[in-house]
Design a protein around this motif. Structure first.
Motif, PDB file in Angstrom:
ATOM      1  N   VAL A 190       0.827  -1.200   0.000  1.00 52.29           N
ATOM      2  CA  VAL A 190       0.000   0.000   0.000  1.00 52.29           C
ATOM      3  C   VAL A 190       0.864   1.252   0.000  1.00 52.29           C
ATOM      4  N   SER A 191       0.435   2.260  -0.749  1.00 52.00           N
ATOM      5  CA  SER A 191       1.141   3.535  -0.780  1.00 52.00           C
ATOM      6  C   SER A 191       0.712   4.393   0.403  1.00 52.00           C
ATOM      7  N   SER A 192       1.409   5.518   0.593  1.00 56.96           N
ATOM      8  CA  SER A 192       1.057   6.418   1.691  1.00 56.96           C
ATOM      9  C   SER A 192      -0.291   7.083   1.473  1.00 56.96           C
ATOM     10  N   ALA A 193      -0.826   6.987   0.245  1.00 56.43           N
ATOM     11  CA  ALA A 193      -2.167   7.502  -0.042  1.00 56.43           C
ATOM     12  C   ALA A 193      -3.235   6.453   0.238  1.00 56.43           C
ATOM     13  N   ALA A 194      -2.843   5.347   0.853  1.00 54.82           N
ATOM     14  CA  ALA A 194      -3.758   4.248   1.212  1.00 54.82           C
ATOM     15  C   ALA A 194      -4.368   3.584  -0.017  1.00 54.82           C
ATOM     16  N   GLU A 195      -3.615   3.547  -1.119  1.00 57.61           N
ATOM     17  CA  GLU A 195      -4.033   2.830  -2.318  1.00 57.61           C
ATOM     18  C   GLU A 195      -3.197   1.566  -2.461  1.00 57.61           C
TER      19      GLU A 195
END
Length: 347
Positions: A200-205
């Protein structure tokens, strides 16, 4: 000893016109605690937003509950219960149970598997309004970007590890022998049981599905890119499997002798040597023979078996294309019409 500086005015000394650095204000000190708090808060935010959508995938090889099974991870990608995981987690399991960190526990069925990308799509039976996560665009990733892995390593549920994107565009070998392209390399710690869980990315994707670790290595782990997962997902939903072209050959990567390349007017240093041809399939019908070395397909250079497999995608199913081979050191061009590769039906 003579002192030659005694009678020299200060303004004539070398460097006397340089600014007085002692009078300048020093830069503000970096607040390490603030940076660490920002990092921690980013990981916490991702965990709280995506963690509830991560499920434990428990499989049984047979209806006998004593049958040996396995444990992996998965990520819910829609509120009506679509779950992405690894195909090697599902395997040939007849029974699959999903559970999350809260109270949800349900049986699941396999909608489709794609061993070539080590992905599988499940449907949670009887579960609705589930927590779910969104698939991001893995093309936007950059090396060094913060990523978080969530899963059930070694059976320890809801485990969170963090790291960075170590590299992009890697290729690894799938269980089917085909290479998985555009793979993400990360140093976020993964262990058996993390398989199928989200990266998961820091953008919660969700930008990857964790798939592999290298035994004995430190901090070298891999995830199938979310864009690949999106493609596989759409193919399974539409067709029940991923469509790929097939010409009925097996082969191996071999070097192309320079004199043959010069004679044929090509730049290939490697090619795909055809070993066996299936009777009645596209390659044998087109007139190809064992011993031919494929160097170009549909206008694209072929520098080995992996290139040949990669080019044979769904867009070339049923379409007549040219294949160039070296036969006894000389270039020959044939017209070939790939068929759709047969896949095993999901039971």
């Amino acid at each position: 000893m003579l002192d030659f500086t005694q009678n020299i005015p200060d303004q004539d000394l070398p460097g006397s016109n340089a600014p007085d650095l002692s009078a300048q204000t020093p830069p503000p000190a970096v607040d390490d605690h603030a940076l660490l708090d920002a990092y921690s808060n980013a990981v916490i935010d991702v965990t709280e937003r995506v963690g509830p959508a991560v499920v434990r995938v428990e499989t049984r090889a047979s209806a006998d509950t004593r049958g040996r099974g396995g444990i992996g991870s998965g990520i819910v990608i829609s509120p009506d219960g679509l779950v992405l995981t690894n195909s090697h987690v599902v395997g040939s399991a007849k029974q699959i149970r999903l559970s999350d960190s809260e109270v949800m526990s349900t049986e699941a069925r396999v909608l489709g598997v794609d061993p070539d990308t080590d992905l599988a799509l499940l449907r949670a039976d009887g579960a609705r309004d589930l927590h779910f996560a969104s698939l991001g665009n893995s093309k936007n990733l950059r090396r060094g970007q913060l990523v978080v892995a969530i899963g059930n390593p070694l059976g320890f549920e809801s485990t969170v590890t963090a790291g960075v994107v170590s590299a992009l565009g890697r290729s690894i070998r799938s269980v089917s022998g085909r290479t998985i392209e555009d793979v993400i390399q990360t140093d976020a710690a993964l262990n058996p049981g993390n398989s199928g869980g989200p990266l998961v990315s820091s953008a919660a994707e969700v930008i990857g599905i964790n798939t592999a670790i290298i035994s004995g290595a430190q901090g070298i782990c891999f995830a199938v890119a979310s864009n690949t997962a999106q493609f596989v997902l759409s193919e399974i939903i539409r067709h029940g499997h991923v469509r790929r072209a097939y010409i009925g050959v097996s082969g191996q990567t071999v070097p192309v002798p320079r004199r043959h390349a010069v004679l044929a007017g090509i730049t290939n240093k490697m090619g795909a040597l055809l070993m066996n041809l299936e009777s009645g399939e596209a390659a044998s019908r087109a007139g190809l023979l064992s011993g031919d070395v494929v160097v170009r397909l549909d206008g694209i250079d072929v520098n080995g078996v992996d290139d040949l497999i990669r080019i044979l995608d769904r867009d070339r199913i049923g379409r007549k294309i040219e294949i160039e081979v070296l036969r006894l050191g000389r270039s020959r061009v044939f017209e070939i019409q790939p068929a759709q590769r047969k896949t095993a039906a999901v039971k």
